[in-house]
Write a protein that holds these residues in place. Structure first.
Motif, PDB file in Angstrom:
ATOM      1  N   PRO A 891       0.851  -1.211   0.000  1.00 50.81           N
ATOM      2  CA  PRO A 891       0.000   0.000   0.000  1.00 50.81           C
ATOM      3  C   PRO A 891       0.873   1.242   0.000  1.00 50.81           C
ATOM      4  O   PRO A 891       1.913   1.294   0.638  1.00 50.81           O
ATOM      5  CB  PRO A 891      -0.786  -0.139   1.309  1.00 50.81           C
ATOM      6  N   LYS A 892       0.456   2.228  -0.742  1.00 49.46           N
ATOM      7  CA  LYS A 892       1.194   3.488  -0.819  1.00 49.46           C
ATOM      8  C   LYS A 892       0.669   4.454   0.240  1.00 49.46           C
ATOM      9  O   LYS A 892      -0.527   4.706   0.342  1.00 49.46           O
ATOM     10  CB  LYS A 892       1.068   4.110  -2.200  1.00 49.46           C
ATOM     11  N   ILE A 893       1.635   4.964   1.030  1.00 47.39           N
ATOM     12  CA  ILE A 893       1.293   5.890   2.116  1.00 47.39           C
ATOM     13  C   ILE A 893       1.999   7.197   1.849  1.00 47.39           C
ATOM     14  O   ILE A 893       3.095   7.236   1.290  1.00 47.39           O
ATOM     15  CB  ILE A 893       1.716   5.316   3.485  1.00 47.39           C
ATOM     16  N   LYS A 894       1.454   8.238   2.253  1.00 48.05           N
ATOM     17  CA  LYS A 894       2.019   9.569   2.020  1.00 48.05           C
ATOM     18  C   LYS A 894       3.395   9.683   2.645  1.00 48.05           C
ATOM     19  O   LYS A 894       3.621   9.289   3.778  1.00 48.05           O
ATOM     20  CB  LYS A 894       1.089  10.624   2.609  1.00 48.05           C
ATOM     21  N   ALA A 895       4.340  10.250   1.886  1.00 47.02           N
ATOM     22  CA  ALA A 895       5.719  10.354   2.357  1.00 47.02           C
ATOM     23  C   ALA A 895       5.885  11.497   3.328  1.00 47.02           C
ATOM     24  O   ALA A 895       5.153  12.473   3.303  1.00 47.02           O
ATOM     25  CB  ALA A 895       6.654  10.561   1.161  1.00 47.02           C
ATOM     26  N   GLU A 896       6.922  11.342   4.189  1.00 47.99           N
ATOM     27  CA  GLU A 896       7.290  12.446   5.076  1.00 47.99           C
ATOM     28  C   GLU A 896       8.792  12.431   5.261  1.00 47.99           C
ATOM     29  O   GLU A 896       9.407  11.377   5.214  1.00 47.99           O
ATOM     30  CB  GLU A 896       6.595  12.314   6.424  1.00 47.99           C
ATOM     31  N   LYS A 897       9.395  13.568   5.492  1.00 50.24           N
ATOM     32  CA  LYS A 897      10.841  13.646   5.647  1.00 50.24           C
ATOM     33  C   LYS A 897      11.186  13.637   7.126  1.00 50.24           C
ATOM     34  O   LYS A 897      10.381  13.958   7.984  1.00 50.24           O
ATOM     35  CB  LYS A 897      11.359  14.918   4.982  1.00 50.24           C
ATOM     36  N   GLY A 898      12.480  13.279   7.419  1.00 51.03           N
ATOM     37  CA  GLY A 898      12.863  13.185   8.817  1.00 51.03           C
ATOM     38  C   GLY A 898      14.341  12.985   8.990  1.00 51.03           C
ATOM     39  O   GLY A 898      15.145  13.410   8.165  1.00 51.03           O
ATOM     40  N   LEU A 899      14.687  12.276  10.054  1.00 52.72           N
ATOM     41  CA  LEU A 899      16.070  12.068  10.441  1.00 52.72           C
ATOM     42  C   LEU A 899      16.564  10.749   9.883  1.00 52.72           C
ATOM     43  O   LEU A 899      15.900   9.718  10.021  1.00 52.72           O
ATOM     44  CB  LEU A 899      16.194  12.085  11.972  1.00 52.72           C
ATOM     45  N   VAL A 900      17.768  10.774   9.249  1.00 52.23           N
ATOM     46  CA  VAL A 900      18.366   9.567   8.652  1.00 52.23           C
ATOM     47  C   VAL A 900      19.684   9.281   9.355  1.00 52.23           C
ATOM     48  O   VAL A 900      20.522  10.174   9.514  1.00 52.23           O
ATOM     49  CB  VAL A 900      18.619   9.763   7.142  1.00 52.23           C
ATOM     50  N   LEU A 901      19.842   7.990   9.784  1.00 46.63           N
ATOM     51  CA  LEU A 901      21.120   7.539  10.357  1.00 46.63           C
ATOM     52  C   LEU A 901      21.934   6.938   9.207  1.00 46.63           C
ATOM     53  O   LEU A 901      21.578   5.898   8.655  1.00 46.63           O
ATOM     54  CB  LEU A 901      20.884   6.503  11.457  1.00 46.63           C
ATOM     55  N   LEU A 902      23.043   7.578   8.855  1.00 48.98           N
ATOM     56  CA  LEU A 902      23.908   7.137   7.748  1.00 48.98           C
ATOM     57  C   LEU A 902      25.134   6.442   8.315  1.00 48.98           C
ATOM     58  O   LEU A 902      25.889   7.044   9.081  1.00 48.98           O
ATOM     59  CB  LEU A 902      24.332   8.336   6.898  1.00 48.98           C
ATOM     60  N   VAL A 903      25.341   5.151   7.931  1.00 50.03           N
ATOM     61  CA  VAL A 903      26.475   4.353   8.428  1.00 50.03           C
ATOM     62  C   VAL A 903      27.318   3.926   7.226  1.00 50.03           C
ATOM     63  O   VAL A 903      26.864   3.135   6.400  1.00 50.03           O
ATOM     64  CB  VAL A 903      25.994   3.111   9.208  1.00 50.03           C
ATOM     65  N   GLU A 904      28.551   4.424   7.113  1.00 51.12           N
ATOM     66  CA  GLU A 904      29.434   4.131   5.957  1.00 51.12           C
ATOM     67  C   GLU A 904      30.872   4.318   6.411  1.00 51.12           C
ATOM     68  O   GLU A 904      31.242   5.371   6.913  1.00 51.12           O
ATOM     69  CB  GLU A 904      29.106   5.065   4.802  1.00 51.12           C
ATOM     70  N   ASP A 905      31.693   3.277   6.249  1.00 53.40           N
ATOM     71  CA  ASP A 905      33.089   3.351   6.687  1.00 53.40           C
ATOM     72  C   ASP A 905      33.971   4.061   5.667  1.00 53.40           C
ATOM     73  O   ASP A 905      35.066   4.507   5.989  1.00 53.40           O
ATOM     74  CB  ASP A 905      33.648   1.948   6.974  1.00 53.40           C
ATOM     75  N   GLU A 906      33.549   4.170   4.408  1.00 53.77           N
ATOM     76  CA  GLU A 906      34.324   4.839   3.376  1.00 53.77           C
ATOM     77  C   GLU A 906      33.933   6.321   3.375  1.00 53.77           C
ATOM     78  O   GLU A 906      32.810   6.683   3.007  1.00 53.77           O
ATOM     79  CB  GLU A 906      34.046   4.208   2.007  1.00 53.77           C
ATOM     80  N   GLN A 907      34.895   7.205   3.772  1.00 52.33           N
ATOM     81  CA  GLN A 907      34.572   8.619   3.957  1.00 52.33           C
ATOM     82  C   GLN A 907      34.098   9.262   2.667  1.00 52.33           C
ATOM     83  O   GLN A 907      33.163  10.069   2.677  1.00 52.33           O
ATOM     84  CB  GLN A 907      35.799   9.380   4.498  1.00 52.33           C
ATOM     85  N   LEU A 908      34.716   8.911   1.538  1.00 51.24           N
ATOM     86  CA  LEU A 908      34.347   9.517   0.270  1.00 51.24           C
ATOM     87  C   LEU A 908      32.875   9.267  -0.039  1.00 51.24           C
ATOM     88  O   LEU A 908      32.127  10.160  -0.439  1.00 51.24           O
ATOM     89  CB  LEU A 908      35.237   8.951  -0.853  1.00 51.24           C
ATOM     90  N   VAL A 909      32.445   7.991   0.161  1.00 53.39           N
ATOM     91  CA  VAL A 909      31.041   7.646  -0.086  1.00 53.39           C
ATOM     92  C   VAL A 909      30.140   8.280   0.968  1.00 53.39           C
ATOM     93  O   VAL A 909      29.021   8.726   0.682  1.00 53.39           O
ATOM     94  CB  VAL A 909      30.870   6.107  -0.108  1.00 53.39           C
ATOM     95  N   ARG A 910      30.636   8.299   2.219  1.00 53.14           N
ATOM     96  CA  ARG A 910      29.821   8.865   3.316  1.00 53.14           C
ATOM     97  C   ARG A 910      29.551  10.358   3.084  1.00 53.14           C
ATOM     98  O   ARG A 910      28.416  10.838   3.231  1.00 53.14           O
ATOM     99  CB  ARG A 910      30.541   8.653   4.655  1.00 53.14           C
ATOM    100  N   ASP A 911      30.581  11.095   2.690  1.00 46.65           N
ATOM    101  CA  ASP A 911      30.399  12.534   2.445  1.00 46.65           C
ATOM    102  C   ASP A 911      29.429  12.767   1.302  1.00 46.65           C
ATOM    103  O   ASP A 911      28.574  13.661   1.357  1.00 46.65           O
ATOM    104  CB  ASP A 911      31.743  13.174   2.128  1.00 46.65           C
ATOM    105  N   LEU A 912      29.565  11.955   0.227  1.00 43.31           N
ATOM    106  CA  LEU A 912      28.675  12.103  -0.924  1.00 43.31           C
ATOM    107  C   LEU A 912      27.238  11.835  -0.524  1.00 43.31           C
ATOM    108  O   LEU A 912      26.318  12.605  -0.850  1.00 43.31           O
ATOM    109  CB  LEU A 912      29.105  11.135  -2.047  1.00 43.31           C
ATOM    110  N   THR A 913      27.031  10.705   0.178  1.00 46.59           N
ATOM    111  CA  THR A 913      25.664  10.323   0.559  1.00 46.59           C
ATOM    112  C   THR A 913      25.034  11.387   1.452  1.00 46.59           C
ATOM    113  O   THR A 913      23.837  11.723   1.323  1.00 46.59           O
ATOM    114  CB  THR A 913      25.692   8.968   1.279  1.00 46.59           C
ATOM    115  N   LYS A 914      25.851  11.939   2.379  1.00 44.74           N
ATOM    116  CA  LYS A 914      25.321  12.985   3.275  1.00 44.74           C
ATOM    117  C   LYS A 914      24.885  14.200   2.465  1.00 44.74           C
ATOM    118  O   LYS A 914      23.809  14.781   2.718  1.00 44.74           O
ATOM    119  CB  LYS A 914      26.402  13.373   4.288  1.00 44.74           C
ATOM    120  N   GLN A 915      25.707  14.577   1.466  1.00 45.08           N
ATOM    121  CA  GLN A 915      25.346  15.740   0.648  1.00 45.08           C
ATOM    122  C   GLN A 915      24.040  15.487  -0.106  1.00 45.08           C
ATOM    123  O   GLN A 915      23.179  16.380  -0.212  1.00 45.08           O
ATOM    124  CB  GLN A 915      26.464  16.049  -0.357  1.00 45.08           C
ATOM    125  N   ILE A 916      23.883  14.277  -0.652  1.00 44.70           N
ATOM    126  CA  ILE A 916      22.655  13.963  -1.387  1.00 44.70           C
ATOM    127  C   ILE A 916      21.448  14.052  -0.468  1.00 44.70           C
ATOM    128  O   ILE A 916      20.400  14.627  -0.819  1.00 44.70           O
ATOM    129  CB  ILE A 916      22.767  12.571  -2.028  1.00 44.70           C
TER     130      ILE A 916
END
Length: 1020
Positions: A891-916
């Motif tokens: 079932p499709k439910i209305k989206a909402e934005k919030g807090l995301v916990l980002l876990v990544e050991d590779e800093q280059l990928v982590r910085d990119l993902t955070k920016q996105i």
């Protein structure tokens, strides 16, 4: 005709004075003249034929005489030029003289011109004579030609190419037996035998075009003669432009020659048949020792075909040793010697043979020797029989001397029959005194009866044994010896001590029982390979009873023909005293073959004779088990090698995917931040992004091989997937390759990723297309199979159970065994540089393995390739039959934005993902590993809406983090981002509606879209 260089002139005058004037004028002539003067009064017709006159000179005033001269010349048929000398002028007189037949006309006052006139007449007469001679010769030649053509049954024809008309001479009409002398070519071609008509006409036309003569032979259906043979020869005439306008030739009747040739051919066939029927070897060689004839027996003895014998030197045909023996004999014959024969001992095909060679000279009518006939008889059997007879006599003499038995003779020739000892190793008294009382007379009586009945003699008697000093039972066996009249003259035989024999037989039976208890075939032969003994195990192994094959040749009995020569070499070495042990192929009575372990050694029997003892055991099952074990070990080594390569590939893909993720991500961010007016920079960044995408496809193939891909598996109908994919394959491989599908699987449902299964078929089809550049056929077949323990023993990657087997077969150029060993390895390819990455089949291998299946390949050069893919049958399909399966829609439910916990050991990928994430409006908690993520989780778990985590991380992996989070909050959505999925079983255990996956490298749009879908579908 001028003879002896003199010109004979007849001068007719009315007076001697006038005659002298003429003679004086002729004195200036350069010719030698013979002039005879006849006065008018003395002339007669006979004077004209007295000599062969060359010229007649006459006084024109003798009117009556000149008329008489012309009449006489005509009557005598003489052509003699006449010159008139006249005293009267006038043109009319000259013309009259010419009309009367004069050759020339002169005035007497012009006598000085007479020599020239004579010369002209002589020249004209000479030309006429030459012309007449030519005509005479031509006529004579014509007559001779006609006679020759008639004699040779030959005629002349002419073919006018301008009007296509044929002219036939009378001789040609006679030769061909037809009446029409002229006509169209087609009229005469109709008489030519139909089977030869077009061919001969074609040959003639080709010869005319090539400006060559032609010669053709053909059968002719003559209206008058019936079927005859003709030969026609011709050559064309050409105009100034080189164009043929007519053909002239001859035709000859060659029926008699053809009949003679046919009789000669039949005679030669008869001679050949007769020569081939006789058992003798027949050949003919000339003085140079070149062979011109050989019958079948000779060819067979040489082991050569006819083309390698005829017109070859004798040294190239017969064995070198035999040739050296034959050369002196041949030279003696060719030097004029008489026929003789010699016996030769030769070795042929490792066998000794005896030949009687008869040398017979071939002489011509003058007595000169032109060659030599060779008549060779194989007298091996007769010679061996003679040798065998001598050997038998010697053997009998040796046997009598060497036997341990007593040899006796019962003579019936004397008046009083008697039995006496012929030979014994031990000194014994007279036989008569050794018989038990009354037994001797009984023996003589029974001996006489056997002689009358002409049969062998056998009886038992009690005879005293001097060594044992008591009576023993003896068996007397004797065989009759006949005289020339067929009467028995004596018996010769042996005496066997049955008492000792019974003891010995009891011992032998005991030893035989021991040998029969051995779990090996025990065989004893003599040095010639004849079977002397084999035990019960040998009977069971080979299928023959000992009584059936006693004395037979062992090698021909149990050794296959293809290795018979090897076995003979082995036994020959053993016969010399060398022991041998090893493995060899053998055969049984029913023709089946097996592998045997064999030990051979030389020993001596109880008589001291050398024998060969063999110990043989069937090791076929053991060899098969060793082979199966070796195959299993090879499969295990191959699987371990591919597993090691897979781990290396997955590690490389993981690190590379992190780099590609940064490249693609930052490219997307840069493109979003870039203004539209900077088109050059935008183009450069887009090219960087495209390069990253292409590199990503390579890492995906490496991950597929290493089985680290996340696959969206579901229960699918494999027949349906193949049917849908084949439609795409046909466009991929081209029209010159046909695809045939046999969907024979009834259960057909497996758990797989449909896109990956289609990729398998596409990769295999691409390989098959490259293997069939000139077109061919691809056959795809499915069937249900059950793999049992026996199959599993040969394929270590398989497991017992139900499978759907996909057979993918092509008719391409195939592969050798060495190539097959490496086809599933990444980057291995047989294609030219730049024509392939070498990842196609490795991807197939990885996907199949990830679906818990396995793949095999069989191929031969020039015979195509077959891939067999085994996929486990879906358990759901087994329990539910052919029911189809569909996933429930979320079932499709209305989206909402919030807090995301980002876990990544590779800093280059982590910085990119955070920016996105931040560019999309999300707040981000940034954790460098699993431990740090758990700290954030404990503090902010109530506020975190989404966890995004790498899978492969030091200390605490993404799986471990997910398990710990699930204990506190089972519904929190978790999005794994990784270059590959490690520990797939653990990932499957965690799979639920709130667990998601994004493959690295990902694009900005795909990543943000996935987050949006997750949060829209998350339960409030």
């Amino acid at each position: 005709m001028i003879e002896d260089g003199k010109i004979k002139i007849l001068l007719i005058e009315e007076s001697e004075r006038l005659a002298r004037e003429i003679i004086e004028s002729l004195s200036r002539s350069r010719y030698d003249l013979d002039i005879e003067v006849i006065l008018d009064s003395d002339f007669s017709k006979e004077i004209l034929i007295r000599k062969d006159w060359n010229i007649i000179i006459c006084n024109y005033g003798l009117e009556q005489r000149r008329t008489e001269i012309f009449l006489a010349l005509k009557e005598l048929n003489l052509e003699i030029p006449v010159i008139f000398v006249s005293d009267t002028r006038g043109e009319e007189i000259a013309v009259q003289a010419m009309l009367e037949g004069a050759s020339n006309y002169l005035l007497r006052e012009n006598l000085n011109k007479l020599p020239n006139a004579i010369e002209r007449e002589i020249a004209k007469n000479k030309s006429k004579e030459e012309h007449r001679e030519i005509e005479r010769v031509f006529k004579k030649n014509q007559e001779l030609l006609e006679v020759a053509l008639s004699t040779a049954r030959m005629g002349i024809w002419e073919w006018n190419l301008l009007n296509n008309q044929i002219y036939l001479s009378p001789e040609a009409l006679e030769t061909m037996g037809i009446k029409k002398a002229t006509g169209k070519v087609e009229e005469y071609l109709n008489f030519v035998f139909p089977e030869e008509r077009e061919e001969n006409y074609r040959k003639a036309i080709e010869a005319i075009e090539a400006k060559e003569s032609f010669n053709v032979e053909f059968r002719f259906l003559s209206p008058e003669k019936g079927l005859i043979w003709l030969v026609s020869s011709g050559k064309a005439d050409y105009d100034e432009n080189g164009k043929p306008w007519r053909v002239v030739g001859i035709v000859q009747d060659i029926t008699l020659r053809k009949e003679s040739e046919e009789r000669l051919r039949q005679t030669r066939i008869l001679i050949r048949l007769m020569a081939d029927v006789v058992p003798a070897m027949i050949a003919y060689v000339d003085r140079e020792l070149i062979c011109h004839f050989a019958n079948k027996a000779f060819l067979k003895s040489c082991g050569l075909p006819i083309e390698k014998v005829l017109n070859r030197h004798l040294s190239e045909i017969v064995d070198e040793s035999l040739f050296r023996k034959m050369v002196p004999c041949m030279k003696g014959i060719l030097m004029g010697g008489k026929a003789f024969s010699r016996q030769e001992k030769i070795e042929q095909n490792n066998q000794v043979k005896y030949w009687s060679i008869n040398y017979i000279p071939h002489t011509d009518d003058s007595g000169i020797v032109r060659g030599c006939f060779l008549f060779i008889l194989d007298i091996t059997e007769a010679q061996l029989a003679l040798e065998f007879l001598r050997e038998s006599e010697n053997r009998f003499a040796s046997l009598v001397k060497s036997t341990t038995q007593i040899v006796w003779v019962g003579s019936l020739e004397d008046k009083e029959p008697k039995i006496f000892i012929l030979y014994s190793q031990n000194e014994e008294p007279k036989l008569k005194e050794c018989f038990y009382s009354g037994d001797y007379e009984k023996a003589l009586k029974e001996l006489k009866k056997a002689a009358i009945e002409k049969k062998a003699y056998e009886a038992e008697y009690r005879i005293f044994n001097p060594q044992k000093q008591n009576y023993h039972k003896y068996l007397l066996k004797g065989f009759p010896v006949f005289d020339r009249e067929g009467n028995v003259r004596e018996f010769i035989g042996t005496m066997t001590d049955l008492t000792e024999k019974e003891l010995a037989e009891r011992e032998i039976r005991f030893q035989a029982n021991l040998l029969n208890m051995v779990n090996q075939a025990i065989i004893t032969t003599d040095l010639k390979g004849r079977i002397l003994y084999w035990n019960k195990f040998a009977e069971a192994l080979y299928g023959w009873k000992f009584e059936e094959i006693r004395g037979e040749q062992i090698l021909e009995l149990i050794i296959p023909e293809e290795i018979l020569s090897i076995a003979k070499e082995i036994t020959a070495e053993v016969a010399k005293g060398s022991a041998w042990s090893g493995e060899i192929q053998m055969k049984k009575r029913d023709g089946s073959k097996f592998t045997a372990s064999c030990e051979l050694s030389l020993a001596t029997d109880e008589r001291g004779e050398p024998v060969v003892i063999g110990l043989i055991q069937d090791i076929t099952d053991r060899k098969e088990a060793e082979r199966a074990l070796q195959e299993s070990l090879e499969q295990l080594r191959q699987a371990q090698k591919l597993e090691s390569i897979g781990r290396l590939a997955s590690g490389i893909a993981h690190d590379f995917n992190n780099m590609l993720t940064a490249i693609r991500g930052y490219s997307d961010l840069a493109l979003r931040q870039l203004k539209d007016d900077n088109k050059a920079l935008r183009h450069s960044i887009e090219e960087i992004r495209k390069a990253a995408e292409r590199s990503s496809s390579l890492t995906q193939q490496l991950l597929a091989f290493s089985r680290r891909q996340i696959m969206q598996t579901k229960v699918i109908d494999i027949n349906q997937i193949i049917k849908e994919t084949v439609f795409l394959l046909q466009h991929l491989i081209g029209e010159n390759i046909s695809i045939v599908v046999f969907p024979n699987s009834k259960l057909r449902f497996v758990e797989a990723d449909p896109s990956q299964l289609s990729q398998i078929l596409i990769n295999l089809a691409t390989n098959s297309r490259d293997a069939m550049p000139n077109g061919g056929t691809i056959t795809i077949e499915t069937e249900d199979v059950f793999l049992d323990e026996k199959f599993i023993a040969r394929n270590i990657e398989a497991k017992v159970g139900h499978y759907v087997k996909i057979s993918f077969k092509d008719t391409g150029h195939g592969m050798d065994s060495e190539t097959i060993k490496h086809i599933f390895e990444p980057f291995f390819t047989t294609k030219p540089v730049g024509a392939g990455t070498g990842l196609g089949l490795s991807t197939v291998y990885g996907v199949v393995k990830q679906l818990n299946g396995f793949i095999t390949c069989e191929s031969q050069l020039g015979k195509g390739t077959v891939f067999e893919i085994f996929l486990p049958l879906s358990e759901k399909a087994l329990s539910a039959g052919e029911e189809t399966y569909e996933e429930e829609e979320k079932p499709k439910i209305k989206a909402e934005k919030g807090l995301v916990l980002l876990v990544e050991d590779e800093q280059l990928v982590r910085d990119l993902t955070k920016q996105i994430l931040e560019s999309c409006g999300y707040r981000v908690l940034e954790a460098r590993d699993g431990r740090e993520a758990l700290v954030f989780w404990e503090k902010e778990k109530a506020n975190i809406n989404l966890i995004i985590s790498d899978i492969v991380m030091p200390q605490i992996s993404g799986y471990d983090l997910a398990e710990k989070v699930r204990r506190d909050h089972s519904k929190i959505p978790i999005l794994f981002i990784s270059g590959f999925a490690d520990r797939l079983e653990q990932l499957k255990a965690l799979q639920d509606k709130n667990l998601f996956f994004v493959q690295k490298p990902f694009s900005y749009d795909s990543f943000t879209r996935k987050i949006q879908e997750i949060l829209e579908s998350k339960n409030p």
